[in-house]
Design an enzyme around this catalytic site. Structure first.
Site, short mmCIF file in Angstrom:
data_model
loop_
_atom_site.label_atom_id
_atom_site.label_comp_id
_atom_site.label_asym_id
_atom_site.label_seq_id
_atom_site.Cartn_x
_atom_site.Cartn_y
_atom_site.Cartn_z
N LYS A 183 0.79 -1.20 0.05
CA LYS A 183 0.20 -0.28 -0.09
C LYS A 183 0.94 1.25 0.00
CE LYS A 183 -3.21 -2.79 0.01
NZ LYS A 183 -4.27 -3.50 0.32
C1 LIG Z 1 -5.12 -4.65 0.82
C2 LIG Z 1 -6.39 -4.63 0.76
C3 LIG Z 1 -7.45 -5.10 2.16
C4 LIG Z 1 -6.83 -5.50 3.09
O1 LIG Z 1 -5.75 -5.08 3.84
P1 LIG Z 1 -4.90 -5.67 5.07
O2 LIG Z 1 -4.28 -4.71 5.74
O3 LIG Z 1 -4.02 -6.59 4.18
O4 LIG Z 1 -5.90 -6.56 5.79
C5 LIG Z 1 -8.75 -4.74 1.74
N1 LIG Z 1 -9.46 -4.30 0.89
C6 LIG Z 1 -8.63 -3.93 -0.50
C7 LIG Z 1 -9.24 -3.26 -1.47
C8 LIG Z 1 -7.41 -4.07 -0.18
O5 LIG Z 1 -6.49 -3.67 -1.41
#
Ligand SMILES: *Cc1c(COP(=O)(O)O)cnc(C)c1O
Length: 387
Positions: A183
């Protein structure tokens, strides 16, 4: 392969961030403590939201928000199938039913018009996704939420740095940000809840740490009061300080990070115009600032002469990483086999979801890349397809 592997993503961690982690390691307090509290404060200021709760992941946060909203067996939650499967898994695991809403064919985002016909008396929440770094049309979504008295949980996993009508995502309502390694800002694993709802924040704060009436870290005493009591059974979803500290520096550089991503994305989009059969996503027309979490291109086999999966395999041979965000949840084994039987006989009309699920490909995009790296990806694609 004579060139270095170009990954899909690399975290924007600099020497100061590394030193900050080392300092936490030397400090004697490595789990949830002053750094996660500082991160909550910094996010509160950045997003102009009243309550921020740091968590072990966005998925953990989604679990707790669903529970805190009292959602369970017999309830329905409307969310796209074109999202990360964690949301669908959690809705399913708490005994509720995911109701899949289709997305716009070119932005991959859902909207109020697509959602409204799916609302039933059993609907308990709506979870739209800010996709790839663009913003949802929040005004229309919140108007819909108000009309039916339904909570909106914004999946903002892609949206750190994104703005809607000049306001950072997180400012409008209840949001979950992910700080997973891919992210825009990262703690390796981590999540953040932002909300104006004090009761929701308090419940999530309690549920994230065994259901104790206090946080692991008491701001006065630097330690959990040993006599803290379980108010309700809770989980273990807290964010350690060695993780939290990583995001402090990145968040202070968020404009720089977003600007660099934007520069690279714009170059990609210009270069992609020369290629036949490769269409980037459209940028939504409502006023927003894109944070370019992902650079997604659709591969049209009839024009490109190659399908998405072949492209990914060939890019790998060229030393270039690529990914799929996302393969629609309802096309995955468990949901494919159980959707009609277990979740009721709703036949989803998910044309745009299915079309994109087959064609989307994410290309390398991260702030340490240079324009030359984008050119390398474009020329690799040209070579692969012989254009
Ligand atoms: C990465 C992601 C998540 C989950 O995030 P985590 O921190 O890995 O649990 C949820 N929704 C979307 C659209 C994502 O890309």
């Amino acid at each position: 392969m004579n060139q270095q592997f170009l990954p899909l993503c690399r975290p924007a961690v600099d020497e100061q961030d590394i030193q900050a982690v080392v300092d936490v390691l030397r400090s004697g307090w490595i789990t949830t403590g002053p750094k996660s509290a500082a991160l909550e404060q910094q996010v509160k200021e950045y997003t102009h939201t009243e309550h921020v709760v740091s968590l072990s992941s966005a998925s953990a946060g989604m679990h707790l928000v669903l529970l805190a909203l009292g959602i369970g067996p017999g309830d329905e939650v409307i969310t796209p199938s074109l999202t990360w499967v964690s949301t669908i898994n959690l809705i399913t695991l708490i005994g509720a039913k995911p109701v899949f809403v289709d997305v716009d064919a070119d932005t991959l985002m859902t909207d109020a018009q697509l959602i409204e016909p799916l609302i039933t008396p059993r609907t308990k929440a709506i979870i739209p996704v800010h996709y790839a770094g663009a913003s949802l049309d929040l005004n229309a979504l919140y108007a819909l939420g108000e009309k039916y008295n339904l909570p909106i949980i914004e999946d903002a996993a892609h949206a750190m740095g994104c703005k809607y009508k000049g306001r950072p995502i997180g400012q409008t309502g209840t949001c979950l940000f992910s700080l997973h390694a891919i992210k825009n800002i990262t703690t390796a694993e981590g999540g953040l809840l932002t909300t104006h709802d004090a009761a929701l924040a308090e419940r999530v704060r309690r549920l994230k740490f065994h259901g104790l009436g206090v946080d692991a870290f008491d701001r006065e005493t630097q330690g959990r009061a040993p006599q803290a009591e379980v108010i309700e059974p809770g989980f273990k979803y807290n964010m350690p300080d060695i993780c939290a500290v990583l995001a402090l520096g990145q968040l202070s550089r968020i404009e720089q990070i977003t600007n660099k991503r934007t520069l690279l994305a714009q170059h990609y989009r210009r270069q992609l115009q020369q290629l036949i059969g490769f269409t980037p996503l459209s940028v939504p027309t409502h006023p927003h600032t894109h944070c370019w979490h992902l650079l997604i291109v659709r591969v049209d086999q009839s024009k490109a002469g190659i399908n998405r999966d072949e492209l990914i395999a060939h890019l790998k041979v060229e030393g270039i990483g690529a990914g799929i965000h996302f393969k629609a949840a309802h096309t995955q084994k468990y949901y494919r086999e159980n959707y009609d039987t277990k979740f009721g006989a709703i036949t989803p009309n998910l044309v745009n979801t299915e079309f994109n699920s087959e064609q989307i490909c994410s290309l390398p995009l991260f702030p340490e890349m240079e324009i030359e790296d984008v050119d390398r990806v474009i020329s690799a694609i040209k070579t692969i397809v012989g254009q």
